[in-house]
Design a protein around this motif. Structure first.
Motif: not given
Length: 263
Positions: A16-45
């Motif tokens: 939902d683009a109307s909510l405060p947006c947080v973009v998570f950026l991973h490091g070398a040879q990683n992907d979005h999954s390194v943020w799975a725990l933090q990103s899921r919590y914030l998306a539900h709060h």
């Protein structure tokens, strides 16, 4: 969620683009999954979450970008594609440099920077660069050993049997198998070559949070003194972890992020 061929994990909630947006950026040879725990919590709060796969990584299409500057431009284009006018950026290691450069390029669009495992200059040793170019599994082993404070998992690990170091190794191997050849070397070269850190830091006016791992051997907290000095208004939180602090101390990292992002 796909935006112009780029994959973004939205934390299990429709973006939902109307909510405060947080973009998570991973490091070398990683992907979005390194943020799975933090990103899921914030998306539900109450946040709109975009945990990205950079081009050439994970599920995102296209060739890997060669410089931090190109990656920062890509992040700003992603915000356009998502219909987001402003966002907070949370970056780990290479991702922290991308966040810093993006804030420098578009100061009115970035509401906050959280820089995890960050330093500048982010120099990569000749031995690791050579391994990344010529012996990828050796490079993966080196990074995996140096990124974790111990093989014994911390009390805050998500569940019994959650093998943090093994999970990190398998992720790097999976990215290597799905991505272009010598991706690790491409990412490390981008970190090694980024020269605009001090200028970018001095231009940043938004709130800034450093999250350091007290046992980080990849980017030791002491190595970030120049970057911290260029951001005198920044706050620093130290957690009992190595470089991969998001998995080693997920609760402590989330607590720091939640307190920083809260209005």
């Amino acid at each position: 969620m796909l935006l112009n061929g780029s994959y973004c994990y939205t934390g299990g909630k429709a973006f939902d683009a109307s909510l405060p947006c947080v973009v998570f950026l991973h490091g070398a040879q990683n992907d979005h999954s390194v943020w799975a725990l933090q990103s899921r919590y914030l998306a539900h709060h109450g946040y709109g979450v975009l945990a990205v796969d950079l081009p050439g990584h994970g599920r995102s299409a296209g060739a890997a970008l060669r410089t931090v500057e190109e990656m920062a431009g890509w992040v700003l284009s992603l915000l356009d594609a998502a219909g987001v006018s402003q966002a907070a950026l949370v970056g780990h290691s290479m991702g922290s440099l991308i966040a810093l450069e993006a804030a420098h390029r578009a100061p009115d669009r970035i509401t906050g920077l959280a820089l995890l495992g960050s330093t500048w200059p982010m120099k990569v040793s000749d031995a690791l660069l050579d391994a990344a170019l010529n012996a990828e599994q050796t490079a993966i082993d080196m990074v995996n050993i140096w990124s974790h404070s111990s093989y014994a998992q911390k009390p805050s690990c998500p569940a019994p049997g959650f093998y943090v170091s093994g999970m990190s190794q398998r992720l790097m191997q999976r990215i290597a198998s799905r991505g272009e050849p010598r991706l690790f070397h491409t990412d490390f070269t981008a970190c090694n070559s980024y020269a605009n850190g001090e200028t970018a830091a001095q231009s940043v006016k938004c709130p800034v949070l450093f999250i350091n791992g007290s046992k980080d051997m990849m980017t030791p907290p002491r190595s970030a003194k120049a970057l911290v000095a260029a951001l005198p208004h920044a706050r620093t939180v130290t957690v009992d972890a190595g470089h991969q602090m998001m998995a080693e101390q997920p609760d402590a990292v989330l607590d720091a992020l939640s307190g920083f992002l809260r209005p």
